[in-house]
Design a protein around this motif. Sequence first.
Motif, PDB file in Angstrom:
ATOM      1  N   GLU A   1       0.818  -1.209   0.000  1.00 12.25           N
ATOM      2  CA  GLU A   1       0.000   0.000   0.000  1.00 12.25           C
ATOM      3  C   GLU A   1       0.858   1.269   0.000  1.00 12.25           C
ATOM      4  O   GLU A   1       0.404   2.338  -0.409  1.00 12.25           O
ATOM      5  CB  GLU A   1      -0.913   0.018   1.229  1.00 12.25           C
ATOM      6  CG  GLU A   1      -1.999  -1.031   1.218  1.00 12.25           C
ATOM      7  CD  GLU A   1      -3.023  -0.757   0.140  1.00 12.25           C
ATOM      8  OE1 GLU A   1      -3.819   0.192   0.292  1.00 12.25           O
ATOM      9  OE2 GLU A   1      -3.010  -1.480  -0.881  1.00 12.25           O
ATOM     10  N   TYR A   2       2.076   1.139   0.494  1.00 10.72           N
ATOM     11  CA  TYR A   2       2.978   2.291   0.587  1.00 10.72           C
ATOM     12  C   TYR A   2       3.992   2.308  -0.561  1.00 10.72           C
ATOM     13  O   TYR A   2       4.934   3.098  -0.545  1.00 10.72           O
ATOM     14  CB  TYR A   2       3.719   2.262   1.924  1.00 10.72           C
ATOM     15  CG  TYR A   2       2.804   2.329   3.125  1.00 10.72           C
ATOM     16  CD1 TYR A   2       2.469   3.550   3.713  1.00 10.72           C
ATOM     17  CD2 TYR A   2       2.271   1.165   3.681  1.00 10.72           C
ATOM     18  CE1 TYR A   2       1.629   3.603   4.818  1.00 10.72           C
ATOM     19  CE2 TYR A   2       1.428   1.210   4.781  1.00 10.72           C
ATOM     20  CZ  TYR A   2       1.109   2.433   5.342  1.00 10.72           C
ATOM     21  OH  TYR A   2       0.269   2.494   6.440  1.00 10.72           O
ATOM     22  N   GLY A   3       3.807   1.393  -1.524  1.00 14.39           N
ATOM     23  CA  GLY A   3       4.742   1.318  -2.635  1.00 14.39           C
ATOM     24  C   GLY A   3       6.079   0.725  -2.257  1.00 14.39           C
ATOM     25  O   GLY A   3       7.088   0.962  -2.930  1.00 14.39           O
ATOM     26  N   MET A   4       6.106  -0.066  -1.170  1.00 13.96           N
ATOM     27  CA  MET A   4       7.351  -0.656  -0.683  1.00 13.96           C
ATOM     28  C   MET A   4       7.361  -2.161  -0.903  1.00 13.96           C
ATOM     29  O   MET A   4       6.355  -2.840  -0.670  1.00 13.96           O
ATOM     30  CB  MET A   4       7.520  -0.390   0.820  1.00 13.96           C
ATOM     31  CG  MET A   4       7.678   1.055   1.176  1.00 13.96           C
ATOM     32  SD  MET A   4       7.880   1.259   2.969  1.00 13.96           S
ATOM     33  CE  MET A   4       7.986   3.041   3.090  1.00 13.96           C
ATOM     34  N   LYS A   5       8.491  -2.681  -1.332  1.00 11.84           N
ATOM     35  CA  LYS A   5       8.660  -4.134  -1.435  1.00 11.84           C
ATOM     36  C   LYS A   5       8.954  -4.678  -0.049  1.00 11.84           C
ATOM     37  O   LYS A   5       9.820  -4.158   0.666  1.00 11.84           O
ATOM     38  CB  LYS A   5       9.801  -4.482  -2.379  1.00 11.84           C
ATOM     39  CG  LYS A   5       9.903  -5.981  -2.676  1.00 11.84           C
ATOM     40  CD  LYS A   5      10.924  -6.258  -3.753  1.00 11.84           C
ATOM     41  CE  LYS A   5      10.942  -7.728  -4.149  1.00 11.84           C
ATOM     42  NZ  LYS A   5       9.699  -8.171  -4.801  1.00 11.84           N
ATOM     43  N   ALA A   6       8.219  -5.697   0.333  1.00 11.44           N
ATOM     44  CA  ALA A   6       8.420  -6.310   1.643  1.00 11.44           C
ATOM     45  C   ALA A   6       8.487  -7.819   1.482  1.00 11.44           C
ATOM     46  O   ALA A   6       7.679  -8.414   0.762  1.00 11.44           O
ATOM     47  CB  ALA A   6       7.299  -5.931   2.600  1.00 11.44           C
TER      48      ALA A   6
ATOM     49  N   GLN B   1       5.474   1.857  12.263  1.00 15.67           N
ATOM     50  CA  GLN B   1       5.667   2.942  13.224  1.00 15.67           C
ATOM     51  C   GLN B   1       7.043   3.571  13.064  1.00 15.67           C
ATOM     52  O   GLN B   1       7.196   4.799  13.126  1.00 15.67           O
ATOM     53  CB  GLN B   1       5.492   2.413  14.652  1.00 15.67           C
ATOM     54  CG  GLN B   1       5.548   3.483  15.727  1.00 15.67           C
ATOM     55  CD  GLN B   1       4.375   4.451  15.642  1.00 15.67           C
ATOM     56  OE1 GLN B   1       3.232   4.063  15.823  1.00 15.67           O
ATOM     57  NE2 GLN B   1       4.655   5.713  15.355  1.00 15.67           N
ATOM     58  N   ALA B   2       8.060   2.750  12.816  1.00 13.80           N
ATOM     59  CA  ALA B   2       9.417   3.274  12.627  1.00 13.80           C
ATOM     60  C   ALA B   2       9.511   4.108  11.354  1.00 13.80           C
ATOM     61  O   ALA B   2      10.157   5.166  11.328  1.00 13.80           O
ATOM     62  CB  ALA B   2      10.420   2.122  12.592  1.00 13.80           C
ATOM     63  N   LEU B   3       8.866   3.623  10.285  1.00 15.58           N
ATOM     64  CA  LEU B   3       8.870   4.382   9.032  1.00 15.58           C
ATOM     65  C   LEU B   3       8.206   5.740   9.209  1.00 15.58           C
ATOM     66  O   LEU B   3       8.668   6.751   8.668  1.00 15.58           O
ATOM     67  CB  LEU B   3       8.147   3.582   7.947  1.00 15.58           C
ATOM     68  CG  LEU B   3       8.881   2.343   7.413  1.00 15.58           C
ATOM     69  CD1 LEU B   3       7.925   1.453   6.627  1.00 15.58           C
ATOM     70  CD2 LEU B   3      10.072   2.746   6.544  1.00 15.58           C
ATOM     71  N   LYS B   4       7.143   5.782   9.987  1.00 10.15           N
ATOM     72  CA  LYS B   4       6.458   7.048  10.235  1.00 10.15           C
ATOM     73  C   LYS B   4       7.312   7.960  11.106  1.00 10.15           C
ATOM     74  O   LYS B   4       7.424   9.172  10.859  1.00 10.15           O
ATOM     75  CB  LYS B   4       5.105   6.791  10.904  1.00 10.15           C
ATOM     76  CG  LYS B   4       4.235   8.040  11.090  1.00 10.15           C
ATOM     77  CD  LYS B   4       2.852   7.643  11.550  1.00 10.15           C
ATOM     78  CE  LYS B   4       1.932   8.860  11.644  1.00 10.15           C
ATOM     79  NZ  LYS B   4       2.288   9.768  12.735  1.00 10.15           N
ATOM     80  N   GLU B   5       7.960   7.376  12.116  1.00  5.32           N
ATOM     81  CA  GLU B   5       8.757   8.188  13.031  1.00  5.32           C
ATOM     82  C   GLU B   5       9.959   8.811  12.329  1.00  5.32           C
ATOM     83  O   GLU B   5      10.371   9.926  12.652  1.00  5.32           O
ATOM     84  CB  GLU B   5       9.210   7.341  14.224  1.00  5.32           C
ATOM     85  CG  GLU B   5       9.871   8.160  15.328  1.00  5.32           C
ATOM     86  CD  GLU B   5      10.052   7.388  16.619  1.00  5.32           C
ATOM     87  OE1 GLU B   5      10.648   7.945  17.564  1.00  5.32           O
ATOM     88  OE2 GLU B   5       9.600   6.219  16.699  1.00  5.32           O
TER      89      GLU B   5
ATOM     90  N   ILE C   1       7.132   7.556   5.800  1.00 10.69           N
ATOM     91  CA  ILE C   1       5.720   7.612   5.418  1.00 10.69           C
ATOM     92  C   ILE C   1       5.072   8.717   6.240  1.00 10.69           C
ATOM     93  O   ILE C   1       5.462   8.975   7.385  1.00 10.69           O
ATOM     94  CB  ILE C   1       4.994   6.266   5.646  1.00 10.69           C
ATOM     95  CG1 ILE C   1       5.047   5.830   7.106  1.00 10.69           C
ATOM     96  CG2 ILE C   1       5.582   5.187   4.758  1.00 10.69           C
ATOM     97  CD1 ILE C   1       4.245   4.559   7.395  1.00 10.69           C
ATOM     98  N   ALA C   2       4.071   9.355   5.639  1.00  5.94           N
ATOM     99  CA  ALA C   2       3.444  10.491   6.316  1.00  5.94           C
ATOM    100  C   ALA C   2       2.378  10.038   7.311  1.00  5.94           C
ATOM    101  O   ALA C   2       2.331  10.515   8.449  1.00  5.94           O
ATOM    102  CB  ALA C   2       2.833  11.433   5.281  1.00  5.94           C
ATOM    103  N   GLU C   3       1.526   9.136   6.891  1.00  9.28           N
ATOM    104  CA  GLU C   3       0.426   8.664   7.724  1.00  9.28           C
ATOM    105  C   GLU C   3       0.209   7.177   7.481  1.00  9.28           C
ATOM    106  O   GLU C   3       0.609   6.632   6.450  1.00  9.28           O
ATOM    107  CB  GLU C   3      -0.870   9.427   7.395  1.00  9.28           C
ATOM    108  CG  GLU C   3      -0.819  10.916   7.662  1.00  9.28           C
ATOM    109  CD  GLU C   3      -0.708  11.267   9.143  1.00  9.28           C
ATOM    110  OE1 GLU C   3      -1.066  10.407   9.974  1.00  9.28           O
ATOM    111  OE2 GLU C   3      -0.266  12.389   9.459  1.00  9.28           O
ATOM    112  N   PHE C   4      -0.445   6.515   8.424  1.00  8.99           N
ATOM    113  CA  PHE C   4      -0.809   5.120   8.243  1.00  8.99           C
ATOM    114  C   PHE C   4      -2.011   5.028   7.305  1.00  8.99           C
ATOM    115  O   PHE C   4      -2.949   5.819   7.400  1.00  8.99           O
ATOM    116  CB  PHE C   4      -1.154   4.454   9.574  1.00  8.99           C
ATOM    117  CG  PHE C   4      -0.012   4.438  10.553  1.00  8.99           C
ATOM    118  CD1 PHE C   4       1.251   4.033  10.157  1.00  8.99           C
ATOM    119  CD2 PHE C   4      -0.196   4.830  11.868  1.00  8.99           C
ATOM    120  CE1 PHE C   4       2.307   4.014  11.052  1.00  8.99           C
ATOM    121  CE2 PHE C   4       0.852   4.813  12.772  1.00  8.99           C
ATOM    122  CZ  PHE C   4       2.107   4.411  12.363  1.00  8.99           C
ATOM    123  N   LYS C   5      -1.962   4.077   6.403  1.00  7.45           N
ATOM    124  CA  LYS C   5      -3.059   3.862   5.482  1.00  7.45           C
ATOM    125  C   LYS C   5      -4.268   3.304   6.234  1.00  7.45           C
ATOM    126  O   LYS C   5      -4.118   2.537   7.199  1.00  7.45           O
ATOM    127  CB  LYS C   5      -2.662   2.886   4.373  1.00  7.45           C
ATOM    128  CG  LYS C   5      -1.496   3.359   3.509  1.00  7.45           C
ATOM    129  CD  LYS C   5      -1.913   4.437   2.550  1.00  7.45           C
ATOM    130  CE  LYS C   5      -0.770   4.781   1.596  1.00  7.45           C
ATOM    131  NZ  LYS C   5      -1.156   5.846   0.642  1.00  7.45           N
TER     132      LYS C   5
END
Length: 699
Positions: A338-343, A389-393, A397-401
Amino acid sequence: MIKGRRIMLVLFILCLLLTGCDDNTTLEAMENIAGALHSSEVISYEITREAAGEKADLLTNTYNTNSVQYALIDHGRIVISGQSGRNDEQGQRPLTKDTLYGIGSTSKMFTTVAVMQLADQGKIELDTPVIEYVPGFKMKDERYKQITPRMLLNHSSGLMGSSFTDVFLFEDSDTYAHDILLKQLSGQTLKADPGTYSVYCNDGFTLAELMVEQISGLGFTSYIQRYITEPLHMGNTKTPLDYPDTAKMAGLYYSEYTGQLPNETVNVIGTGGIYSTAEDLVRFSTIFTGGKEKVLAGKSAAATAQDEYKTPLWPDDADNSIDYGLGWDSVNLYPFSEYGMKALTKGGDTTLYHSSLVVLPEQDMAAAVVSSGGSSTYDQLLANEILLQALKEKGAIAEFKPEKSYGAPVKADMPESVLQYSGIYGASNATMDINISEGGVMSVTTEQMPDTPAQIFEYSADGTFRSTDGNTMISFVSEDNGRTYLWNRQYILVPGLGQTALSLYNAEKLQPQNLPAETKEAWIKREGTYYLLNQKYTSLMYLVSPSIPLNVSERLPGYMLDKRITGPDTAVSELQIPGANGRDLYDLTFFTQDGVEYLKMGGFILVSEDVLKPFNFAKQSTVTIPSSGYARWYTISDKDGGKIIKVSMPANASFAVYDEKGKCLYFSVIGGKEEVVLPLGGAIVFAGDAGTEFGISAH
């Protein structure tokens, strides 16, 4: 400011070198510092640390998890590490970052790395047949000659599933399951042409483990120590053959048994037998984030993350947690997509241990969660939440989807042609009844759980069936192989832990068949409960699942479970379902030996409850294990219910007692009692090597 921090870090490195720290400590510190230097700013992650602790506590307080350990790594630096829950029953051994957990199938990534290392060295070619590397590998089905190392790692080999005799044992590192794999496979056929589709397969990774040993000349434990754990300074990663200190293992418990259990060993190491910690697993993850080229070439690490699952037999793209790479359960994990990230993710579940590793290769980040109790799904959700949470901190990422849904059904008239999809559908060792009404209502029930309420779905304007909450969407797909599948797409919300997604062919439609009257009667007479005979005396099976029910399908003539009856004594499993619900298939074969009929089911031997006789518990009596080595099962008669027994036996033996519902009340391997009360209507089993004698006194 940044320049000053760099100078301070360089001075710290010099200080470490001059003060004579041991090599591993110095190297680990330097790696952490290098990770810090790689980032434009060192982030405290205080918000993430607090959130991780709260969610870990939620796992242990709400979701049947005894203990959990977690870690987060960012650019080679472990920035968060913690644990929650109870450890030993006496409270004498607190949980620490060094407490060891079984990681189950996350072990498969170690096998994947080992194979890819040998490929880097030119000793393995991923698309050359396995028979070139394991000369002893043979099967009844000639198609086995087409199986390649790639197919072992991406689950497309066509092998039936899991040869798991004596795999899950209590504190017993017996290598039997590993040693006998080639013999087990030699008597098997394939479920499909190699490479046709990917369906989860444990035996493929045990075979890959044997291949690594054959080519390297090392035992698998020695191999991963020399080429994976030591280079990555993973000092808390062990196998059963390292004989780890059980005092360092996480405490184990089982919901239906009172007291702490001995440690669990899983004796197919490359498939599911490694012990580790959350911190060691995130160190391992650096192989896939571009930081450990000396361990595995970057191109090989990247190759593991390719879309290996994309064969013609796979559902169309949808949010999912199962999209196989090489070793990985998913190379496109929701919700990071959803964030355009490969996981990337790999999870593991043994009987008692669970784990999850989630890697974001492009962000050079990973989280690992390991637990006693709970499940790998819960562990994965916690890892996801820590990473988000770490990506947001850090501002990535700006906000959680928001959470997703397929939406409630949109009322529409259902075409009459959809009624054809009613019928019985099979999945691994199960069948489900799909009933579609002319009004567009579909009910789904499971034959093996008749008391479970039906799931209800309504026809929607887009041609799918949906749950009223919109979280599940079902459709039917007729594939080119001539088979019809129930395609289930689902968003699953676990309160406090986030949302996961699944998109799988859940089951395959089966066609009824007419049986000769004699054959039909033979199978009906065999309905009932069957008891395991050939599990070692240390097996967890005696605790959790010593018996299985077998019943002929009432709605699907000619079948026992998902298996098509082919004669008076045989039934075969013919499912071809990609993903997870067509895994671990096995045939049923009845045979008679010394006047007793037995059931062979995969590698297991069982006997019907009809064969069990009451044991006469006199003041003094004996039981002897026969030359076959089969366990001795007895019922507990009315006259013996309530009696107290004491059993004397050698070290290579055990006994267990069950109530009338099959719940294990006492298992001597766990111990804790000198005397045991016999339950009315229950059962007792004695297990040991052939010739083992048990002395029983009763009063």
